[in-house]
Design a protein around this motif. Structure first.
Motif, mmCIF file in Angstrom:
data_model
loop_
_atom_site.group_PDB
_atom_site.id
_atom_site.type_symbol
_atom_site.label_atom_id
_atom_site.label_comp_id
_atom_site.label_asym_id
_atom_site.label_seq_id
_atom_site.Cartn_x
_atom_site.Cartn_y
_atom_site.Cartn_z
ATOM 1 N N LEU A 27 36.600 22.861 38.116
ATOM 2 C CA LEU A 27 36.716 21.436 37.850
ATOM 3 C C LEU A 27 37.925 20.904 38.609
ATOM 4 O O LEU A 27 39.062 21.294 38.332
ATOM 5 N N GLN A 28 37.694 20.036 39.587
ATOM 6 C CA GLN A 28 38.795 19.465 40.351
ATOM 7 C C GLN A 28 39.495 18.405 39.519
ATOM 8 O O GLN A 28 38.879 17.425 39.083
ATOM 9 N N VAL A 29 40.781 18.582 39.312
ATOM 10 C CA VAL A 29 41.559 17.606 38.548
ATOM 11 C C VAL A 29 42.332 16.720 39.517
ATOM 12 O O VAL A 29 42.703 17.133 40.614
ATOM 13 N N GLY A 30 42.547 15.467 39.108
ATOM 14 C CA GLY A 30 43.234 14.520 39.977
ATOM 15 C C GLY A 30 42.403 14.087 41.171
ATOM 16 O O GLY A 30 42.943 13.638 42.182
ATOM 17 N N ARG A 31 41.092 14.185 41.045
ATOM 18 C CA ARG A 31 40.197 13.845 42.157
ATOM 19 C C ARG A 31 40.380 12.395 42.602
ATOM 20 O O ARG A 31 40.238 12.096 43.799
ATOM 21 N N ALA A 32 40.740 11.497 41.693
ATOM 22 C CA ALA A 32 40.911 10.085 42.047
ATOM 23 C C ALA A 32 42.014 9.891 43.083
ATOM 24 O O ALA A 32 42.044 8.875 43.783
ATOM 25 N N CYS A 33 42.896 10.871 43.210
ATOM 26 C CA CYS A 33 44.038 10.750 44.122
ATOM 27 C C CYS A 33 43.940 11.677 45.334
ATOM 28 O O CYS A 33 44.841 11.671 46.184
ATOM 29 N N HIS A 34 42.876 12.506 45.407
ATOM 30 C CA HIS A 34 42.808 13.517 46.462
ATOM 31 C C HIS A 34 41.408 13.617 47.056
ATOM 32 O O HIS A 34 40.432 13.144 46.467
ATOM 33 N N ASP A 35 41.317 14.240 48.209
ATOM 34 C CA ASP A 35 40.028 14.454 48.862
ATOM 35 C C ASP A 35 39.157 15.380 48.017
ATOM 36 O O ASP A 35 39.669 16.261 47.318
ATOM 37 N N PRO A 36 37.838 15.208 48.089
ATOM 38 C CA PRO A 36 36.942 16.053 47.291
ATOM 39 C C PRO A 36 36.935 17.495 47.780
ATOM 40 O O PRO A 36 37.056 17.769 48.980
ATOM 41 N N LEU A 37 36.811 18.424 46.833
ATOM 42 C CA LEU A 37 36.727 19.847 47.157
ATOM 43 C C LEU A 37 35.303 20.373 47.049
ATOM 44 O O LEU A 37 35.044 21.533 47.348
#
Length: 360
Positions: A27-37
């Motif tokens: 689960l990618q956390v902080g996705r709103a601030c970073h590029d998608p993984l």
């Protein structure tokens, strides 16, 4: 009885190789601030993803509370840190089902702190944030207040916000936790905090989980924690220290290390320094300072490669740790060891101080 849907979510902010067991879901956390993984992410539906710099993995915890309707049993771990069985294997579905048939929740083993939680928090954060959190608990959940006050002056806490339990219990905890943290957020000022101290709500939640478990008299299984990799910051510091050591630059190594420690007070914690090698670097610096003071040949002047240098101090520590101060022959054993290895009596004395033993 229908088979329960067990899912363990590995919180991550970077690409990694997930465990092969499909029960473990990145689960990618902080996705709103970073590029998608390319993983499931915490920025859809009801979300606080944009607050990740302040809430750390809790943005993922919040998202699961509000958006996961599929899990019967839910777990939180990290991309490099997992709850594991005593024999070291990663939990499987049958392990979790068995444990939760006997316990309410699986958590980490408690950290045994060197000082009270309050004093430890105050040493690396602004203590007013903890004081305000206690005030919020007193106002919103007065029945928790006496226990909070008692436990904040004890020397133990769960860590890393890692847990496995029923989704129902998880939801109850989240409702309580975020009600407190969102109120604290309205009252404290984090302006000027560095990246480490900004994550104040993530740090506070570790202690709040400890209080919540105790107040609700939960029967918890304290699990081992396994690390799949070393923190990037830890590896970078070790690499830099190896360069300073190869140059025999004790002063430069010390200055660099103290600067890193100021920026990241958590680097010496067990969860970061998983092999204890940064602590060994500190011990080497201290040893060399005293060897120079006494006009002795320093550890660094003996020309050992970085890994061998760490091993020598590690082995010296093991020897001293095994000896009993009541052993009348302890001093002789230490001197004998020093005579056969590329370490000095000063190194042995420093090791004794580090380990709280005095043979010499």
């Amino acid at each position: 009885m229908a088979k329960q849907n067990i899912r363990i979510f590995a919180m991550t902010h970077k690409a990694f190789t997930p465990p092969p067991d499909p029960m473990y879901v990145p689960l990618q956390v902080g996705r709103a601030c970073h590029d998608p993984l390319g993983y499931l992410s915490d920025d859809t539906g009801d979300s606080i993803s944009a607050l990740n710099a302040y809430y750390s993995e809790l943005t993922g915890v919040y998202w699961l509370w509000k958006n996961d309707w599929e899990s019967d049993i839910i777990g939180i771990c990290h991309y490099r840190r997992y709850l594991i069985a005593e024999d070291g294997h990663l939990y499987r579905q049958e392990d979790i089902a068995r444990l939760l048939s006997q316990y309410d929740m699986i958590v980490t083993k408690k950290l045994e702190l060197r000082m009270s939680y309050y004093d430890g928090f105050a040493s690396t954060h602004d203590e007013k944030d903890l004081v305000e959190t206690e005030r919020v608990v007193c106002e919103k959940y007065p029945s928790y207040a006496p226990l909070f006050h008692e436990m904040v002056h004890k020397k133990e806490t769960y860590f890393a916000n890692m847990m496995i339990c029923s989704k129902q219990l998880f939801d109850s905890y989240c409702a309580w936790l975020f009600d407190i943290l969102f109120e604290v957020q309205q009252r404290i000022d984090t302006t000027g905090y560095d990246n480490y101290r900004k994550r104040v709500y993530g740090f506070l939640s570790e202690f709040l989980l400890t209080v919540w478990i105790a107040k609700n008299d939960l029967h918890v299984y304290e699990s081992c924690v396994g690390m799949s990799s070393e923190k990037r910051e830890t590896a970078e510091i070790k690499q830099a220290m190896s360069v300073f050591f190869s140059r025999q630059d004790v002063a430069g190594a010390k200055q660099y290390f103290l600067r890193q420690l100021e920026n990241r007070p958590d680097v010496l914690m067990e969860a970061s320094d998983i092999r204890g090698e940064l602590k060994l670097c500190m011990q080497i610096i201290s040893t060399c300072e005293y060897e120079k003071k006494y006009g002795e040949r320093t550890l660094l002047e003996r020309g050992m490669p970085f890994e061998e240098l760490l091993d020598q101090i590690k082995n010296l520590n093991r020897l001293i740790e095994r000896l009993e101060e009541s052993d009348s022959d302890a001093s002789h054993k230490v001197r004998e060891y020093v005579a056969d290895h590329p370490v000095s009596m000063t190194a042995a004395q420093i090791a004794g101080i580090v380990l709280g033993k005095n043979f010499l």
